[in-house]
Design a protein around this motif. Structure first.
Motif, PDB file in Angstrom:
ATOM      1  N   GLN A 118       0.805  -1.215   0.000  1.00  0.00           N
ATOM      2  CA  GLN A 118       0.000   0.000   0.000  1.00  0.00           C
ATOM      3  C   GLN A 118       0.845   1.276   0.000  1.00  0.00           C
ATOM      4  N   LEU A 119       2.132   1.154   0.248  1.00  0.00           N
ATOM      5  CA  LEU A 119       2.983   2.342   0.360  1.00  0.00           C
ATOM      6  C   LEU A 119       3.354   2.855  -1.033  1.00  0.00           C
ATOM      7  N   TYR A 120       2.710   3.939  -1.430  1.00  0.00           N
ATOM      8  CA  TYR A 120       2.941   4.544  -2.742  1.00  0.00           C
ATOM      9  C   TYR A 120       4.147   5.479  -2.714  1.00  0.00           C
ATOM     10  N   GLY A 121       4.370   6.117  -1.584  1.00  0.00           N
ATOM     11  CA  GLY A 121       5.485   7.039  -1.445  1.00  0.00           C
ATOM     12  C   GLY A 121       5.641   7.440   0.005  1.00  0.00           C
ATOM     13  N   ILE A 122       6.783   8.034   0.332  1.00  0.00           N
ATOM     14  CA  ILE A 122       7.045   8.420   1.720  1.00  0.00           C
ATOM     15  C   ILE A 122       7.917   9.671   1.752  1.00  0.00           C
ATOM     16  N   ILE A 123       7.618  10.540   2.716  1.00  0.00           N
ATOM     17  CA  ILE A 123       8.378  11.763   2.930  1.00  0.00           C
ATOM     18  C   ILE A 123       8.793  11.795   4.393  1.00  0.00           C
ATOM     19  N   TYR A 124       9.997  12.264   4.672  1.00  0.00           N
ATOM     20  CA  TYR A 124      10.285  12.682   6.048  1.00  0.00           C
ATOM     21  C   TYR A 124      10.864  14.087   5.998  1.00  0.00           C
ATOM     22  N   THR A 125      10.348  14.915   6.896  1.00  0.00           N
ATOM     23  CA  THR A 125      10.673  16.324   6.819  1.00  0.00           C
ATOM     24  C   THR A 125      10.422  17.027   8.140  1.00  0.00           C
TER      25      THR A 125
END
Length: 329
Positions: free
Chosen positions: A85-92
């Motif tokens: 299910q993980l289409y994309g990820i950001i850490y910020t």
């Protein structure tokens, strides 16, 4: 899968893959992402236990500048298993990146139990909690979608956040009562000799853990359970005392994370027919509760919205303190 990393030292963003333009992608933000609650919650979100299998998720992992360096290892952990299910990820640590166009925001905040006694309202921890909630509200107001769903741990925090996110409807904010419900159901199950998931329609009233009160006047069981005088007396007299003792113990980080995930699932997909859940929601004066605060009510959920259950002729079983926290900001 899209991957965007934010460098905590120079704010440079590195993007791999295409931008997220798929209509079936939910942009989900988890704040205070270095905490144990947030970490466990993110795993739960990506483990196919919250959304349907075909729902893609673009996960935004947000933390303050001082703690953002801890996020890279968390993101690597989350992506290592390559959940479908993980289409994309950001850490910020940049609010303008994290909260932009968010569909769902889990505001974790500082965690110490969310049940403050009177003298604690003047201590530095409560002041910091209130200021973080104010920041979340102002950031949501500035960057998030107007139809964003905001899920908060505590009713006091939800009151503050919604106050500062002025253009987002108050009905878009809900706070967690599911953990208290599950703890209550577990104790009832042990007493009644059934499974906790066979217990329906317990009501949790209250503003925070300290004033939470279990109301079992409308309880039902899927299994044949004899509700005799002994059980009625235990539900009325002993259960409130037991629950108060449980909720005043140390924070149950993983259990809270799982309850947050289940809260989101019920809000998103709805309650079962003739079955309610409990959520902290903005009071509309139902049952005589003062308008303007978040309060744990029984609610039906449908189509990503909630409706307070209106049970005829019901009165609140105890007096609840109405706490105004806005004066501390």
């Amino acid at each position: 899968m899209d991957f965007l990393a934010n460098d905590a030292d120079d704010d440079e963003n590195i993007v791999f893959g295409d931008s997220f333009d798929d209509r079936n992608v939910l942009r989900i933000v988890v704040t205070e992402a270095s905490t144990e609650i947030a970490h466990a919650l993110m795993y739960r979100i990506l483990s196919n236990n919250v959304f349907e299998d075909d729902q893609l998720i673009y996960l935004v992992v947000y933390e303050t500048f001082e703690k953002a360096l801890f996020l890279e290892s968390i993101v690597i952990e989350l992506t290592e298993s390559s959940p479908t299910q993980l289409y994309g990820i950001i850490y910020t640590h940049e609010p303008s990146i994290a909260f932009k166009d968010a569909d769902i925001v889990f505001c974790i905040g500082l965690a110490r139990g969310y049940e403050f006694v009177d003298e604690e309202y003047e201590d530095l921890f409560f002041e910091e909690c209130a200021l973080i909630a104010k920041f979340h509200g102002e950031t949501l107001e500035k960057y998030a979608k107007r139809d964003v769903k905001v899920i908060v741990l505590g009713n006091i925090t939800a009151t503050i956040i919604s106050h500062y996110a002025k253009s987002i409807p108050r009905k878009n904010f809900t706070s967690l009562s599911k953990f208290n419900m599950k703890m209550c159901a577990a104790h009832i199950a042990m007493r009644a000799g059934c499974r906790a998931d066979q217990i329906k329609n317990v009501i949790l009233w209250g503003t925070d853990n300290k004033s939470t009160f279990p109301d079992c006047r409308y309880i039902s069981f899927e299994k044949d359970v004899v509700i005799n005088d002994c059980l009625r007396a235990w539900l009325k007299v002993d259960l409130p005392r037991i629950l108060e003792d449980v909720l005043n113990r140390s924070l149950y980080s993983r259990s809270l994370a799982y309850a947050l995930a289940e809260h989101c699932k019920v809000l998103w997909y709805g309650t079962e027919q003739d079955e309610w859940t409990c959520m902290g929601v903005y009071s509309d004066s139902s049952y005589g509760v003062h308008e303007g605060i978040f309060f744990s009510y029984p609610v039906f959920c449908n189509n990503k919205e909630y409706e307070i259950v209106q049970v005829p002729d019901i009165l609140l079983p105890i007096y609840f303190r109405e706490i105004s926290v806005l004066s501390y900001l």
